[in-house]
Design an enzyme around this catalytic site. Structure first.
Site, PDB file in Angstrom:
ATOM      1  N   ALA A   1       0.847  -1.198   0.000  1.00  0.00           N
ATOM      2  CA  ALA A   1       0.000   0.000   0.000  1.00  0.00           C
ATOM      3  C   ALA A   1       0.878   1.240   0.000  1.00  0.00           C
ATOM      4  O   ALA A   1       1.944   1.246   0.627  1.00  0.00           O
ATOM      5  CB  ALA A   1      -0.894   0.005   1.233  1.00  0.00           C
ATOM      6  N   LYS A   2       0.427   2.262  -0.699  1.00  0.00           N
ATOM      7  CA  LYS A   2       1.096   3.552  -0.585  1.00  0.00           C
ATOM      8  C   LYS A   2       0.473   4.253   0.626  1.00  0.00           C
ATOM      9  O   LYS A   2      -0.377   5.134   0.492  1.00  0.00           O
ATOM     10  CB  LYS A   2       0.936   4.367  -1.875  1.00  0.00           C
ATOM     11  CG  LYS A   2       1.863   3.894  -3.003  1.00  0.00           C
ATOM     12  CD  LYS A   2       1.683   4.688  -4.277  1.00  0.00           C
ATOM     13  CE  LYS A   2       2.764   5.725  -4.510  1.00  0.00           C
ATOM     14  NZ  LYS A   2       4.041   5.168  -4.985  1.00  0.00           N
TER      15      LYS A   2
END
Ligand SMILES: *Cc1c(COP(=O)(O)O)cnc(C)c1O
Length: 307
Positions: free
Chosen positions: A158-159
């Site tokens: 995930a960013k």
């Protein structure tokens, strides 16, 4: 300073740039649980503009949110449409797009309760992330004293805003030490990626990139792998060590911001001839042709717009 645009999309409304503000008790500001994307749009050779792989970026935004148990109260199609709308009202033919989903103000403490999940989309003009010269001449890189997140400490697919504390520390250290970018090793000591870029090496015509373990699954990385195979190169996803990198003929970083940036030096060792290598140059050429709409085979990677 980021160059101001006219409007920022904020929870469904286009608001003036200076009015896109939040309360100081915004949960994400305190605990870092927010997710974002970095997307680029380019002016095309035949006129008009295109967002590169818009659908994939928006999908990843939603997956980043899912990983962090955040529910974005819009559909992916609505967010994609909002991105195009924001680019149009800002009359941006080429630049950068930053969607961010965050947990708003409400309860405090680590448990976010049902604080609102808010989303903004900002756009601004942005040239080469590591400098125009970097794309041609390559950059100098240093192995960081900071390790890339272990997959069970911060989920690396995930960013997530908070993940970038690690990146900021590593980037600051690299710049303070006179380098352009930091190379992060994974918790086992293998080459992972940079602070916001994936890494590739080339040796004897074979292209290698770190596998999906501790790395962020880059959309540029995937695009480059496809383009490399088109050009007839063999691409392997396999772990490699820093000394294998030192011995590479060529090395480069990929990312939406960094595009394809050659690496000319790592930890004082010159990579190959110390300049952009032929494979890197061929991939850059193929990549930029796609971005500018010059390769009809990848027309589906472009969300075209004009204003
Ligand atoms: C965003 C990012 C990348 C590059 O991903 P793209 O989809 O190519 O932009 C690589 N590594 C990290 C840590 C990132 O945050």
């Amino acid at each position: 300073m980021v160059q101001k645009a006219d409007k920022i999309w904020f929870d469904g409304k286009l608001v003036p740039w200076d009015e896109a503000q939040v309360h100081v008790l915004t949960h994400t500001l305190h605990y870092g649980v927010g997710v974002f994307e970095g997307i680029r749009c380019y002016a095309c050779t035949d006129g008009g503009s295109a967002v590169f792989r818009l659908q994939e970026h928006v999908e990843r935004l939603f997956l980043s949110a899912k990983i962090n148990e955040m529910t974005i109260p819009f559909t992916q199609d609505q967010i994609s449409a909002a991105i195009i709308e924001t680019l149009k009202v800002n009359r941006l033919s080429e630049g950068y797009i930053r969607p961010l989903t965050f947990i708003g103000a409400g309860v405090m403490g680590v448990y976010p309760g049902d604080n609102p999940i808010q989303t903004i989309i900002a756009t601004w003009p942005w040239g080469a992330y590591l400098g125009a010269e970097a794309l041609e001449k390559g950059i100098r890189v240093k192995t960081s004293s900071f390790t890339r997140h272990h997959v069970n400490v911060m989920m690396t697919k995930a960013k997530t805003c908070g993940n970038y504390v690690n990146s900021v520390l590593a980037k600051r250290e690299a710049l303070a030490d006179g380098y352009n970018e930091a190379l992060m090793l994974d918790a086992e000591g293998y080459v992972s990626e940079a602070t916001g870029e994936n890494i590739f090496i080339v040796r004897k015509g074979v292209i290698k990139t770190s596998p999906l373990g501790s790395i962020l699954s880059g959309i540029t990385r995937e695009s480059v792998m496809i383009l490399a195979e088109d050009l007839g190169y063999t691409v392997v996803e396999d772990r490699f060590t820093r000394d294998e990198l030192y011995c590479a003929d060529e090395a480069f970083f990929t990312g939406t911001a960094a595009e394809i940036t050659p690496i000319r030096e790592v930890d004082r060792r010159v990579i190959g001839q110390g300049s952009r290598g032929p494979v890197t140059a061929a991939l850059q050429d193929a990549y930029f042709k796609v971005l500018r709409g010059e390769n009809p085979k990848y027309g589906q990677w472009l969300a075209r717009y004009s204003f």
